[in-house]
Design a protein around this motif. Sequence first.
Motif, PDB file in Angstrom:
ATOM      1  N   PRO A   1       0.824  -1.105  -0.025  1.00 48.64           N
ATOM      2  CA  PRO A   1      -0.080  -0.159  -0.043  1.00 48.64           C
ATOM      3  C   PRO A   1       0.786   1.343   0.017  1.00 48.64           C
ATOM      4  CG  PRO A   1       0.281  -0.878   2.289  1.00 48.64           C
ATOM      5  CD  PRO A   1       0.991  -1.852   1.547  1.00 48.64           C
ATOM      6  N   ASN A   2       0.241   2.208   0.023  1.00 50.04           N
ATOM      7  CA  ASN A   2       1.030   3.584  -0.246  1.00 50.04           C
ATOM      8  C   ASN A   2      -0.030   4.832   0.544  1.00 50.04           C
ATOM      9  OD1 ASN A   2       3.967   3.779  -1.641  1.00 50.04           O
ATOM     10  ND2 ASN A   2       2.487   2.355  -2.922  1.00 50.04           N
ATOM     11  N   ASP A   3       0.727   5.549   1.241  1.00 50.68           N
ATOM     12  CA  ASP A   3       0.231   6.638   1.910  1.00 50.68           C
ATOM     13  C   ASP A   3       0.015   7.843   1.028  1.00 50.68           C
ATOM     14  OD1 ASP A   3      -0.935   8.366   3.710  1.00 50.68           O
ATOM     15  OD2 ASP A   3       1.055   8.776   4.935  1.00 50.68           O
ATOM     16  N   ARG A   4      -1.127   8.221   0.596  1.00 46.72           N
ATOM     17  CA  ARG A   4      -1.071   9.490  -0.340  1.00 46.72           C
ATOM     18  C   ARG A   4      -1.091  10.740   0.300  1.00 46.72           C
ATOM     19  NH1 ARG A   4      -2.525   8.831  -5.507  1.00 46.72           N
ATOM     20  NH2 ARG A   4      -3.858  11.163  -5.404  1.00 46.72           N
ATOM     21  N   LYS A   5      -1.038  10.475   1.748  1.00 44.93           N
ATOM     22  CA  LYS A   5      -1.034  12.028   2.484  1.00 44.93           C
ATOM     23  C   LYS A   5       0.432  12.252   2.870  1.00 44.93           C
ATOM     24  CE  LYS A   5      -5.655  10.867   4.447  1.00 44.93           C
ATOM     25  NZ  LYS A   5      -6.401  10.583   5.751  1.00 44.93           N
ATOM     26  N   ARG A   6       1.405  11.387   2.577  1.00 44.33           N
ATOM     27  CA  ARG A   6       2.570  11.406   3.096  1.00 44.33           C
ATOM     28  C   ARG A   6       3.279  12.867   2.618  1.00 44.33           C
ATOM     29  NH1 ARG A   6       3.297   7.107  -0.033  1.00 44.33           N
ATOM     30  NH2 ARG A   6       4.932   7.183  -1.936  1.00 44.33           N
ATOM     31  N   GLU A   7       3.873  13.917   3.517  1.00 47.41           N
ATOM     32  CA  GLU A   7       4.265  15.080   3.177  1.00 47.41           C
ATOM     33  C   GLU A   7       5.653  15.072   2.601  1.00 47.41           C
ATOM     34  OE1 GLU A   7       4.408  17.601   6.600  1.00 47.41           O
ATOM     35  OE2 GLU A   7       1.957  17.307   6.956  1.00 47.41           O
ATOM     36  N   VAL A   8       5.909  15.834   1.427  1.00 44.69           N
ATOM     37  CA  VAL A   8       7.141  15.870   0.921  1.00 44.69           C
ATOM     38  C   VAL A   8       7.524  17.586   0.912  1.00 44.69           C
ATOM     39  CG1 VAL A   8       8.404  15.910  -1.330  1.00 44.69           C
ATOM     40  CG2 VAL A   8       6.419  14.129  -0.965  1.00 44.69           C
ATOM     41  N   ALA A   9       8.748  17.736   1.642  1.00 44.58           N
ATOM     42  CA  ALA A   9       9.070  18.973   1.883  1.00 44.58           C
ATOM     43  C   ALA A   9       9.616  19.853   0.484  1.00 44.58           C
ATOM     44  CB  ALA A   9      10.205  19.209   2.959  1.00 44.58           C
ATOM     45  N   ALA A  10       9.920  20.918   0.759  1.00 47.65           N
ATOM     46  CA  ALA A  10      10.429  21.827  -0.610  1.00 47.65           C
ATOM     47  C   ALA A  10      11.742  21.348  -0.747  1.00 47.65           C
ATOM     48  CB  ALA A  10      10.541  23.285  -0.110  1.00 47.65           C
ATOM     49  N   THR A  11      12.173  21.311  -2.122  1.00 45.26           N
ATOM     50  CA  THR A  11      13.386  20.400  -2.639  1.00 45.26           C
ATOM     51  C   THR A  11      14.572  21.709  -2.462  1.00 45.26           C
ATOM     52  OG1 THR A  11      12.554  18.893  -3.877  1.00 45.26           O
ATOM     53  CG2 THR A  11      14.798  19.255  -4.108  1.00 45.26           C
ATOM     54  N   ALA A  12      15.621  21.523  -1.795  1.00 47.00           N
ATOM     55  CA  ALA A  12      16.714  22.313  -1.911  1.00 47.00           C
ATOM     56  C   ALA A  12      17.542  22.320  -3.280  1.00 47.00           C
ATOM     57  CB  ALA A  12      17.600  21.820  -0.710  1.00 47.00           C
ATOM     58  N   SER A  13      18.274  23.235  -3.215  1.00 46.11           N
ATOM     59  CA  SER A  13      19.290  23.204  -4.440  1.00 46.11           C
ATOM     60  C   SER A  13      20.234  22.063  -4.496  1.00 46.11           C
ATOM     61  CB  SER A  13      20.117  24.441  -4.410  1.00 46.11           C
ATOM     62  OG  SER A  13      20.871  24.516  -3.603  1.00 46.11           O
ATOM     63  N   ARG A  14      20.635  21.628  -5.433  1.00 47.24           N
ATOM     64  CA  ARG A  14      21.703  20.542  -5.391  1.00 47.24           C
ATOM     65  C   ARG A  14      23.001  20.882  -4.780  1.00 47.24           C
ATOM     66  NH1 ARG A  14      22.340  17.477 -11.465  1.00 47.24           N
ATOM     67  NH2 ARG A  14      20.158  16.157 -11.160  1.00 47.24           N
ATOM     68  N   GLY A  15      23.278  22.073  -4.806  1.00 48.09           N
ATOM     69  CA  GLY A  15      24.659  22.507  -4.094  1.00 48.09           C
ATOM     70  C   GLY A  15      24.183  22.188  -2.625  1.00 48.09           C
ATOM     71  N   ASP A  16      23.165  22.399  -1.974  1.00 50.09           N
ATOM     72  CA  ASP A  16      22.800  22.511  -0.869  1.00 50.09           C
ATOM     73  C   ASP A  16      22.711  20.794  -0.254  1.00 50.09           C
ATOM     74  OD1 ASP A  16      22.310  25.046  -0.176  1.00 50.09           O
ATOM     75  OD2 ASP A  16      20.187  25.125  -0.550  1.00 50.09           O
ATOM     76  N   TYR A  17      22.493  20.014  -1.204  1.00 49.08           N
ATOM     77  CA  TYR A  17      22.724  18.383  -1.168  1.00 49.08           C
ATOM     78  C   TYR A  17      24.187  18.137  -1.238  1.00 49.08           C
ATOM     79  CZ  TYR A  17      17.310  18.439  -0.995  1.00 49.08           C
ATOM     80  OH  TYR A  17      16.412  18.532  -0.908  1.00 49.08           O
ATOM     81  N   GLY A  18      24.899  18.802  -1.410  1.00 51.75           N
ATOM     82  CA  GLY A  18      26.420  18.327  -1.869  1.00 51.75           C
ATOM     83  C   GLY A  18      26.671  17.721  -3.298  1.00 51.75           C
ATOM     84  N   LEU A  19      25.648  18.190  -4.138  1.00 48.65           N
ATOM     85  CA  LEU A  19      25.655  17.307  -5.347  1.00 48.65           C
ATOM     86  C   LEU A  19      26.118  18.559  -6.517  1.00 48.65           C
ATOM     87  CD1 LEU A  19      22.199  15.987  -5.380  1.00 48.65           C
ATOM     88  CD2 LEU A  19      24.370  14.777  -5.216  1.00 48.65           C
TER      89      LEU A  19
END
Length: 747
Positions: free
Chosen positions: A541-559
Amino acid sequence: MSASLNRKLRQAHELLNAGDAARARALVELALREAPRNPDALCLHGVCLVAEGRPREAVPPLARVLEIEPHHGAALEHFGLAHLMLGEPAAARGALASAAALPGAPASVHMRLGIALIELGRVGDATAALERARAMAPEDADCLINLGRALALAGNATAATARLEEALRLKPGHPDAAYNLGVLALARGEPEAARRWFERVLAASPGAADAALAREGLASAALAVGRTSEAIDHLRAALATQPDNARACAVLAGALFDAGELQEAEACARRAAEGGAGAPAFVTLANVDLVSGRLDAALATIEAGYARTRAEILVGMLAYESRQACDWPRWHAAWTEVEPRLARSTELGSPFWLLCEPTTPAQQLDYTRRWARERFGAVKGEPPAARARGARLRVGYLSSDFQEHAVGHLVVEALELHDRERFEIFAYSHGPREDTPLRLRFRAACEHFVDIAREADEAAARRIREDGLDLLVDLKGYTVGDRLAIMARRPCRVQAAWLGYPGTTGAAFIDYLIADPVIVPPELEGAYSERVVRLPHCYQPNDRKREVAATASRGDYGLPDDAFVFCCFNQANKISPELFAAWMRLLGAVPGGVLWLLEGHSLAGANLVAAARAHGMAPERIVLAPKLANARHLARYRAADLALDTFPYTSHTTLSDALWCGCPAIALAGETFAARVSGSILTAAGLPDLVTRSLEEYAALAAALATQPARLDSIRARVAHAREHSALFDTEALTRALEAIYLRITG
């Protein structure tokens, strides 16, 4: 022999028979001054030392007798007895067998020979020797007790019980008979009966050794029903009188670990290991290291324990934890020892450890069945009668994961969507108590949310039985913290496994396994001990209510901003050396590409970077993603270009998370349950063309998508469509299908 010598030896015999071994020995030593090589005097000296509990000192005089007179029956018997007391059964057997071959050998010789043979594991020979002793001395309680022990070891519990009860009739308060009856009761899965026998041992006011054994037995009876704190009290009492009892110390260490008393568990396990307690002490020491985040120390502990004990549980543990560390040379060495033992052993550890390994469905079923039988075979429980069907079906879910956990995130909305007019939902939680938003959703989703974390297995099973369920569904399987011992007590007439464990339980008390057509097609049903029932699309099953935060920049992720980003956020133990090598070849084919992996233990990260370097990849092409709260973690998928599957333990929650967040993914499918989950997920999402059947096909597809932007854009558009229109994310339809299964299997 002089009259004086004869008189001294006769008086010594009288003192010895009266229980005064010390005075008897003093007289014998006077006699030896008169005749230092007299075999009868030397023998009696050894016999007195044995009676005083000084077997090490008894061996030399008895050996001198046998040099002078090799067929001296009393010397042979007591030489054997001394070695038995020293824990040297092989030496004891030789002397006692020689004594038993002499004409007129007494019953005591045959009994002691039987004891030595028991210690050597020669149960059939031991039984024969003890039967001879019994024929010669039918009212010797000690003989009957040892015969009972031998029969029990031979698997003849009925005859063993009869002999032990016969011994008790002859000597009503005999602690050894009561103790062994308690051991038999434990083996039959009757912990309360065992407890009563062990309490009789204590009531007989035995010496410290018998009392300690009884306390250990009471602890085992308590642990059998999940009463850990009670077991700890008994073991502490045993150690108060026998502080050097390494065996009790090892069991106490394990119980303390289960109770979360890590510091005391570690100290106790260390004492037990130093005292020669064997594998259990090292297992607890390693577990303390693992939960404390000391993976490198755990590996060293496991290796040291295996070198000392050669215990199979430790080599199985070494294989699994080496995978956790991505220490593939160490894993390969351990797996080389584990693999040949799969067909016969029950001691290699949890079947969960096999899911990452190159095993077949048949191998997993065979090992898991034997392991489950060993673990649960003595647990008793009759299923309750079917209750009169009410207006609503009563369904219970058993798990520790009604919290911030991958399974919790998957299942919560399905529980919320149950039809309350037709189903009454119970959740039995044995996990941590926390007030997170997800936990609160579970509480609201279930009419009855029951916390059984601090209840013993027996009490929890009784509570569930009293709730009168129609169906009990386990969501854990053999994952960490399971309480399948509750299910083994059969608190519900119909019991099923779903979602938490990607494989068979091998357990006779699990009636159904909920799967789907991709994970368990009809031709693979034979690899499961349960009856397979299928949801129409994906079992997950899957939870369609799960929250997804705003995506940071690639640089913020070290990419790097302009790199092609491959990601795999599975646990490190799912990464095989062969798969990692394919990933490195993929990076070689995609200039500037990076591989974004979930950061686990620092040891795993260091080993992965070192492995990349060994494949000719610069360390900066491996980027490690630290642990984040779930909403922020999900946001990272939107910064990746393509999610890569693991194999043979494929992606589960991580894959549906990737698709939910719009990240394309590819999978590699095999034959085991764990190796087919990602194929099921992608098929249910309408993306079966992203499921490959070989490592070569997998690598070729990944390279094609990374180097053909238009093709990848087309896949990304299909992934976005799947979120709103595919069966994978239609949680309401899945719940209705699940309810239909529940009605069918309980009817």
